[in-house]
Design a protein around this motif. Sequence first.
Motif, mmCIF file in Angstrom:
data_model
loop_
_atom_site.group_PDB
_atom_site.id
_atom_site.type_symbol
_atom_site.label_atom_id
_atom_site.label_comp_id
_atom_site.label_asym_id
_atom_site.label_seq_id
_atom_site.Cartn_x
_atom_site.Cartn_y
_atom_site.Cartn_z
ATOM 1 N N GLY A 127 -15.369 -12.964 5.394
ATOM 2 C CA GLY A 127 -14.448 -13.976 5.889
ATOM 3 C C GLY A 127 -13.053 -13.877 5.325
ATOM 4 O O GLY A 127 -12.219 -14.764 5.541
ATOM 5 N N GLY A 128 -12.766 -12.776 4.627
ATOM 6 C CA GLY A 128 -11.455 -12.601 4.023
ATOM 7 C C GLY A 128 -10.481 -11.853 4.907
ATOM 8 O O GLY A 128 -10.860 -11.240 5.905
ATOM 9 N N ARG A 129 -9.227 -11.900 4.549
ATOM 10 C CA ARG A 129 -8.166 -11.214 5.279
ATOM 11 C C ARG A 129 -7.990 -9.815 4.696
ATOM 12 O O ARG A 129 -7.871 -9.647 3.476
ATOM 13 C CB ARG A 129 -6.858 -11.994 5.164
ATOM 14 N N ILE A 130 -7.982 -8.831 5.557
ATOM 15 C CA ILE A 130 -7.729 -7.465 5.103
ATOM 16 C C ILE A 130 -6.246 -7.321 4.813
ATOM 17 O O ILE A 130 -5.410 -7.472 5.704
ATOM 18 C CB ILE A 130 -8.182 -6.439 6.163
ATOM 19 N N ASP A 131 -5.926 -7.048 3.574
ATOM 20 C CA ASP A 131 -4.541 -6.921 3.129
ATOM 21 C C ASP A 131 -4.386 -5.573 2.434
ATOM 22 O O ASP A 131 -5.149 -5.244 1.516
ATOM 23 C CB ASP A 131 -4.199 -8.055 2.162
ATOM 24 N N MET A 132 -3.431 -4.789 2.894
ATOM 25 C CA MET A 132 -3.287 -3.430 2.368
ATOM 26 C C MET A 132 -2.943 -3.434 0.878
ATOM 27 O O MET A 132 -3.429 -2.602 0.113
ATOM 28 C CB MET A 132 -2.237 -2.669 3.168
ATOM 29 N N GLY A 133 -2.096 -4.387 0.462
ATOM 30 C CA GLY A 133 -1.762 -4.475 -0.951
ATOM 31 C C GLY A 133 -2.971 -4.848 -1.787
ATOM 32 O O GLY A 133 -3.189 -4.306 -2.875
ATOM 33 N N GLY A 134 -3.758 -5.797 -1.266
ATOM 34 C CA GLY A 134 -4.971 -6.193 -1.974
ATOM 35 C C GLY A 134 -5.974 -5.065 -2.070
ATOM 36 O O GLY A 134 -6.630 -4.878 -3.110
ATOM 37 N N LEU A 135 -6.112 -4.289 -0.987
ATOM 38 C CA LEU A 135 -6.999 -3.124 -1.020
ATOM 39 C C LEU A 135 -6.546 -2.132 -2.081
ATOM 40 O O LEU A 135 -7.357 -1.625 -2.863
ATOM 41 C CB LEU A 135 -7.014 -2.430 0.350
ATOM 42 N N ALA A 136 -5.257 -1.845 -2.086
ATOM 43 C CA ALA A 136 -4.720 -0.896 -3.057
ATOM 44 C C ALA A 136 -4.995 -1.353 -4.481
ATOM 45 O O ALA A 136 -5.431 -0.561 -5.333
ATOM 46 C CB ALA A 136 -3.212 -0.725 -2.831
ATOM 47 N N SER A 137 -4.774 -2.627 -4.745
ATOM 48 C CA SER A 137 -5.011 -3.163 -6.078
ATOM 49 C C SER A 137 -6.476 -3.046 -6.470
ATOM 50 O O SER A 137 -6.814 -2.633 -7.580
ATOM 51 C CB SER A 137 -4.555 -4.625 -6.130
ATOM 52 N N SER A 138 -7.374 -3.394 -5.542
ATOM 53 C CA SER A 138 -8.811 -3.328 -5.820
ATOM 54 C C SER A 138 -9.280 -1.895 -6.051
ATOM 55 O O SER A 138 -10.213 -1.651 -6.828
ATOM 56 C CB SER A 138 -9.598 -3.948 -4.667
ATOM 57 N N LEU A 139 -8.634 -0.947 -5.373
ATOM 58 C CA LEU A 139 -9.017 0.468 -5.497
ATOM 59 C C LEU A 139 -8.289 1.165 -6.643
ATOM 60 O O LEU A 139 -8.585 2.324 -6.949
ATOM 61 C CB LEU A 139 -8.723 1.194 -4.183
ATOM 62 N N GLY A 140 -7.333 0.473 -7.250
ATOM 63 C CA GLY A 140 -6.603 1.048 -8.372
ATOM 64 C C GLY A 140 -5.609 2.114 -7.988
ATOM 65 O O GLY A 140 -5.351 3.046 -8.761
ATOM 66 N N VAL A 141 -5.032 1.974 -6.780
ATOM 67 C CA VAL A 141 -4.046 2.953 -6.310
ATOM 68 C C VAL A 141 -2.843 2.189 -5.756
ATOM 69 O O VAL A 141 -2.835 0.954 -5.711
ATOM 70 C CB VAL A 141 -4.634 3.867 -5.220
ATOM 71 N N ASP A 142 -1.831 2.923 -5.298
ATOM 72 C CA ASP A 142 -0.684 2.251 -4.682
ATOM 73 C C ASP A 142 -0.887 2.145 -3.168
ATOM 74 O O ASP A 142 -1.765 2.789 -2.591
ATOM 75 C CB ASP A 142 0.625 2.971 -5.014
ATOM 76 N N ARG A 143 -0.073 1.308 -2.541
ATOM 77 C CA ARG A 143 -0.194 1.085 -1.097
ATOM 78 C C ARG A 143 -0.002 2.372 -0.300
ATOM 79 O O ARG A 143 -0.643 2.581 0.732
ATOM 80 C CB ARG A 143 0.844 0.051 -0.641
ATOM 81 N N THR A 144 0.879 3.231 -0.774
ATOM 82 C CA THR A 144 1.134 4.481 -0.055
ATOM 83 C C THR A 144 -0.139 5.295 0.095
ATOM 84 O O THR A 144 -0.387 5.907 1.146
ATOM 85 C CB THR A 144 2.208 5.302 -0.789
ATOM 86 N N SER A 145 -0.956 5.303 -0.948
ATOM 87 C CA SER A 145 -2.215 6.056 -0.895
ATOM 88 C C SER A 145 -3.149 5.475 0.159
ATOM 89 O O SER A 145 -3.770 6.215 0.934
ATOM 90 C CB SER A 145 -2.903 6.028 -2.267
ATOM 91 N N VAL A 146 -3.230 4.149 0.198
ATOM 92 C CA VAL A 146 -4.114 3.516 1.185
ATOM 93 C C VAL A 146 -3.644 3.831 2.604
ATOM 94 O O VAL A 146 -4.453 4.170 3.473
ATOM 95 C CB VAL A 146 -4.180 1.994 0.953
ATOM 96 N N PHE A 147 -2.344 3.748 2.850
ATOM 97 C CA PHE A 147 -1.815 4.080 4.178
ATOM 98 C C PHE A 147 -2.101 5.541 4.528
ATOM 99 O O PHE A 147 -2.395 5.866 5.682
ATOM 100 C CB PHE A 147 -0.313 3.808 4.238
ATOM 101 N N ARG A 148 -2.002 6.412 3.546
ATOM 102 C CA ARG A 148 -2.259 7.824 3.798
ATOM 103 C C ARG A 148 -3.740 8.058 4.135
ATOM 104 O O ARG A 148 -4.075 8.903 4.973
ATOM 105 C CB ARG A 148 -1.864 8.650 2.567
ATOM 106 N N TRP A 149 -4.602 7.296 3.515
ATOM 107 C CA TRP A 149 -6.036 7.474 3.741
ATOM 108 C C TRP A 149 -6.505 6.900 5.076
ATOM 109 O O TRP A 149 -7.294 7.546 5.783
ATOM 110 C CB TRP A 149 -6.838 6.783 2.631
ATOM 111 N N VAL A 150 -6.053 5.685 5.416
ATOM 112 C CA VAL A 150 -6.644 4.987 6.569
ATOM 113 C C VAL A 150 -5.652 4.639 7.670
ATOM 114 O O VAL A 150 -6.039 4.053 8.691
ATOM 115 C CB VAL A 150 -7.367 3.693 6.119
ATOM 116 N N GLY A 151 -4.383 4.975 7.505
ATOM 117 C CA GLY A 151 -3.392 4.592 8.504
ATOM 118 C C GLY A 151 -2.858 3.200 8.220
ATOM 119 O O GLY A 151 -2.998 2.679 7.115
ATOM 120 N N ASN A 152 -2.259 2.574 9.221
ATOM 121 C CA ASN A 152 -1.693 1.249 9.001
ATOM 122 C C ASN A 152 -2.772 0.167 9.133
ATOM 123 O O ASN A 152 -3.939 0.447 9.415
ATOM 124 C CB ASN A 152 -0.508 0.994 9.930
#
Length: 213
Positions: free
Chosen positions: A48-73
């Motif tokens: 029931g949570g909101r998918i947030d790219m910054g939150g994902l990056a923080s939880s994965l221990g990486v920066d937002r750029t890495s998350v965008f590179r891995w999964v797109g926008n």
Amino acid sequence: MDSTTHGTDIGAVGLRAAPTRLSARLADGAHPDARRAYDLARETFVAGGRIDMGGLASSLGVDRTSVFRWVGNRDDLLAEVLWSLAVPTLGQADRATAHLGGAERVAALLTHFATDLIAADYFRDFLRREPARALRLLTTKASPIQRRYTATAEWLVRTHLGDAPFDGAIDPPTLAYLLVRVSESFTYADLIAGEDPSGEAARTAFRHLLRVA
């Protein structure tokens, strides 16, 4: 999802029709970081949570750029998460209607699918939280979701009604698109017309369109 109709996995039809960079990455298993980010996003969404790219990056221990590179926008990621949840729902509908055939099977399967979507709390939470984004991702060709759903509906039409439904009165792609638009109209009625979503209304429309007595 293990459901099959005439030997074909109903969940695979849509993916074949509209593959994406992310769906290919998830399928080939060669991109574990993409899988890790996607799995976390899916878990967040189902909870029931909101998918947030910054939150994902923080939880994965990486920066937002890495998350965008891995999964797109964010839309790319949301589309894959949404379709991944549609697949088992289609599978359940497929199994629940296996005793039926022809147009009645198609109408019952699509009704089951729409009703399950309407009843899914995490899905309704998303619609209420991000209505404009939800409609764009779910009901337009800007996202792969509608293309996948339409391809699935066309496959169902061809499987159960043949390549010339109703003696050729309508072609399978057109009938499939009409069925999808009916499904969308009643599943997202609250967003589209301010009405209550209704699986029963969808059922009536499907049966009328498919000439089920």
